[in-house]
Design a protein around this motif. Structure first.
Motif, PDB file in Angstrom:
ATOM      1  N   GLN A 132       0.793  -1.219   0.000  1.00 56.07           N
ATOM      2  CA  GLN A 132       0.000   0.000   0.000  1.00 56.07           C
ATOM      3  C   GLN A 132       0.830   1.275   0.000  1.00 56.07           C
ATOM      4  O   GLN A 132       0.429   2.280  -0.588  1.00 56.07           O
ATOM      5  CB  GLN A 132      -0.934   0.000   1.211  1.00 56.07           C
ATOM      6  CG  GLN A 132      -1.932  -1.156   1.196  1.00 56.07           C
ATOM      7  CD  GLN A 132      -2.824  -1.167   2.419  1.00 56.07           C
ATOM      8  OE1 GLN A 132      -2.940  -0.179   3.127  1.00 56.07           O
ATOM      9  NE2 GLN A 132      -3.459  -2.296   2.672  1.00 56.07           N
ATOM     10  N   TYR A 133       1.997   1.237   0.672  1.00 54.77           N
ATOM     11  CA  TYR A 133       2.762   2.466   0.848  1.00 54.77           C
ATOM     12  C   TYR A 133       4.167   2.413   0.265  1.00 54.77           C
ATOM     13  O   TYR A 133       4.908   3.388   0.364  1.00 54.77           O
ATOM     14  CB  TYR A 133       2.849   2.804   2.339  1.00 54.77           C
ATOM     15  CG  TYR A 133       1.508   2.862   3.015  1.00 54.77           C
ATOM     16  CD1 TYR A 133       0.451   3.600   2.480  1.00 54.77           C
ATOM     17  CD2 TYR A 133       1.279   2.160   4.198  1.00 54.77           C
ATOM     18  CE1 TYR A 133      -0.779   3.638   3.103  1.00 54.77           C
ATOM     19  CE2 TYR A 133       0.054   2.207   4.834  1.00 54.77           C
ATOM     20  CZ  TYR A 133      -0.983   2.942   4.278  1.00 54.77           C
ATOM     21  OH  TYR A 133      -2.192   2.985   4.904  1.00 54.77           O
ATOM     22  N   GLY A 134       4.558   1.254  -0.297  1.00 50.87           N
ATOM     23  CA  GLY A 134       5.882   1.151  -0.885  1.00 50.87           C
ATOM     24  C   GLY A 134       6.994   1.187   0.147  1.00 50.87           C
ATOM     25  O   GLY A 134       8.111   1.629  -0.148  1.00 50.87           O
ATOM     26  N   VAL A 135       6.713   0.711   1.365  1.00 55.06           N
ATOM     27  CA  VAL A 135       7.708   0.698   2.439  1.00 55.06           C
ATOM     28  C   VAL A 135       8.241  -0.725   2.593  1.00 55.06           C
ATOM     29  O   VAL A 135       7.483  -1.630   2.960  1.00 55.06           O
ATOM     30  CB  VAL A 135       7.091   1.171   3.774  1.00 55.06           C
ATOM     31  CG1 VAL A 135       8.114   1.064   4.910  1.00 55.06           C
ATOM     32  CG2 VAL A 135       6.573   2.595   3.642  1.00 55.06           C
ATOM     33  N   THR A 200       2.693  11.348  -4.467  1.00 57.72           N
ATOM     34  CA  THR A 200       3.695  10.861  -3.538  1.00 57.72           C
ATOM     35  C   THR A 200       3.077  10.396  -2.241  1.00 57.72           C
ATOM     36  O   THR A 200       2.739  11.214  -1.393  1.00 57.72           O
ATOM     37  CB  THR A 200       4.724  11.966  -3.225  1.00 57.72           C
ATOM     38  OG1 THR A 200       5.257  12.447  -4.442  1.00 57.72           O
ATOM     39  CG2 THR A 200       5.860  11.429  -2.364  1.00 57.72           C
ATOM     40  N   PRO A 201       2.914   9.086  -2.032  1.00 59.92           N
ATOM     41  CA  PRO A 201       2.485   8.644  -0.706  1.00 59.92           C
ATOM     42  C   PRO A 201       3.553   9.024   0.305  1.00 59.92           C
ATOM     43  O   PRO A 201       4.717   8.743   0.091  1.00 59.92           O
ATOM     44  CB  PRO A 201       2.383   7.127  -0.850  1.00 59.92           C
ATOM     45  CG  PRO A 201       2.302   6.891  -2.329  1.00 59.92           C
ATOM     46  CD  PRO A 201       3.111   7.990  -2.966  1.00 59.92           C
ATOM     47  N   TRP A 202       3.141   9.674   1.382  1.00 54.54           N
ATOM     48  CA  TRP A 202       4.158  10.027   2.361  1.00 54.54           C
ATOM     49  C   TRP A 202       3.663   9.820   3.775  1.00 54.54           C
ATOM     50  O   TRP A 202       3.973   8.851   4.405  1.00 54.54           O
ATOM     51  CB  TRP A 202       4.634  11.461   2.147  1.00 54.54           C
ATOM     52  CG  TRP A 202       5.642  11.855   3.154  1.00 54.54           C
ATOM     53  CD1 TRP A 202       6.868  11.299   3.370  1.00 54.54           C
ATOM     54  CD2 TRP A 202       5.487  12.868   4.141  1.00 54.54           C
ATOM     55  NE1 TRP A 202       7.493  11.912   4.414  1.00 54.54           N
ATOM     56  CE2 TRP A 202       6.677  12.888   4.914  1.00 54.54           C
ATOM     57  CE3 TRP A 202       4.466  13.767   4.458  1.00 54.54           C
ATOM     58  CZ2 TRP A 202       6.871  13.759   5.960  1.00 54.54           C
ATOM     59  CZ3 TRP A 202       4.667  14.641   5.499  1.00 54.54           C
ATOM     60  CH2 TRP A 202       5.859  14.643   6.237  1.00 54.54           C
ATOM     61  N   VAL A 203       2.864  10.744   4.257  1.00 57.36           N
ATOM     62  CA  VAL A 203       2.491  10.652   5.654  1.00 57.36           C
ATOM     63  C   VAL A 203       1.064  10.173   5.800  1.00 57.36           C
ATOM     64  O   VAL A 203       0.195  10.539   5.038  1.00 57.36           O
ATOM     65  CB  VAL A 203       2.675  12.009   6.369  1.00 57.36           C
ATOM     66  CG1 VAL A 203       1.751  13.058   5.818  1.00 57.36           C
ATOM     67  CG2 VAL A 203       2.450  11.885   7.868  1.00 57.36           C
TER      68      VAL A 203
END
Length: 215
Positions: A132-135, A200-203
């Motif tokens: 989901q977040y690319g982490v 940009t997925p970020w926070v």
């Protein structure tokens, strides 16, 4: 009352407030730099290593070649997204320090334990954050620290991460640091104060109840 949902805030949803953090720079001014934040370079090599971490995690998670190619297609802007995340991470840290905000390892572990319980286990949480977040898994604690810093900063301002007051604080931190973005990795519409080329997925606003969801 039990809250069974975690909300996810993508940077693109609040980009009008956050965009002034970044300005364009040329390779001639900062050779080898993907971005310069507070006089400190984020090198192209550092950026590529972070992207490689995500790709390696995706490959491990979906060994089927066709599924892997689909995962790559869904994250085609990964390099630019990753760079913007790295830049904004530093900006947030600066804003948090200015506000006296700190996050302890115990707080990170507490959040992680709660999220693992909701997701169905450590493996499931890692998979959810990657998808989901690319982490990637090795960056999970780092990312959770980022989320806690964002939440605590917002609380110190008497607001939340979806409100203009929070993004203004980041904007001021970015101006104080001075941030240059190599245009190779993205462009900004100065008039509209918005990113012109990518999301940009970020926070994310996260709590320790609910299940991972996208915005």
């Amino acid at each position: 009352m039990h809250r069974r949902r975690r909300t996810a805030l993508l940077l693109s949803a609040a980009i009008v407030a956050a965009a002034p953090l970044l300005t364009a720079c040329g390779n001639d001014a900062h050779p080898g730099a993907a971005a310069v934040v507070g006089g400190q370079r984020i090198t192209v090599s550092q950026l590529e290593n972070r992207v490689d971490e995500v790709r390696a995690a995706q490959r491990a998670a979906v060994p089927d070649e066709a599924q892997y190619q689909q995962a790559i297609a869904r994250t085609g802007s990964l390099t630019r997204d990753t760079l913007h995340g790295m830049v904004l991470d530093r900006v947030l840290q600066h804003a948090a320090r200015d506000a006296g905000v700190t996050v302890t390892p115990r707080e990170v572990q507490r959040m992680r334990s709660g999220l693992e319980e909701q997701a169905g286990g450590a493996k499931e949480l890692k998979a959810a954050w990657l998808q989901q977040y690319g982490v990637p898994p090795q960056r999970l604690d780092e990312n959770l620290r980022l989320q806690l810093e964002a939440q605590k900063l917002a609380e110190s301002l008497g607001t939340d991460t979806s409100r203009p007051e929070f993004w203004r604080a980041l904007s001021e931190a970015g101006k104080d640091l001075g941030v240059d973005l190599n245009p190779r990795y993205g462009t900004w519409d100065a008039e509209k104060s918005s990113r012109a080329d990518a999301r940009t997925p970020w926070v994310r606003d996260v709590t320790t109840t609910g299940t991972p969801q996208t915005a």
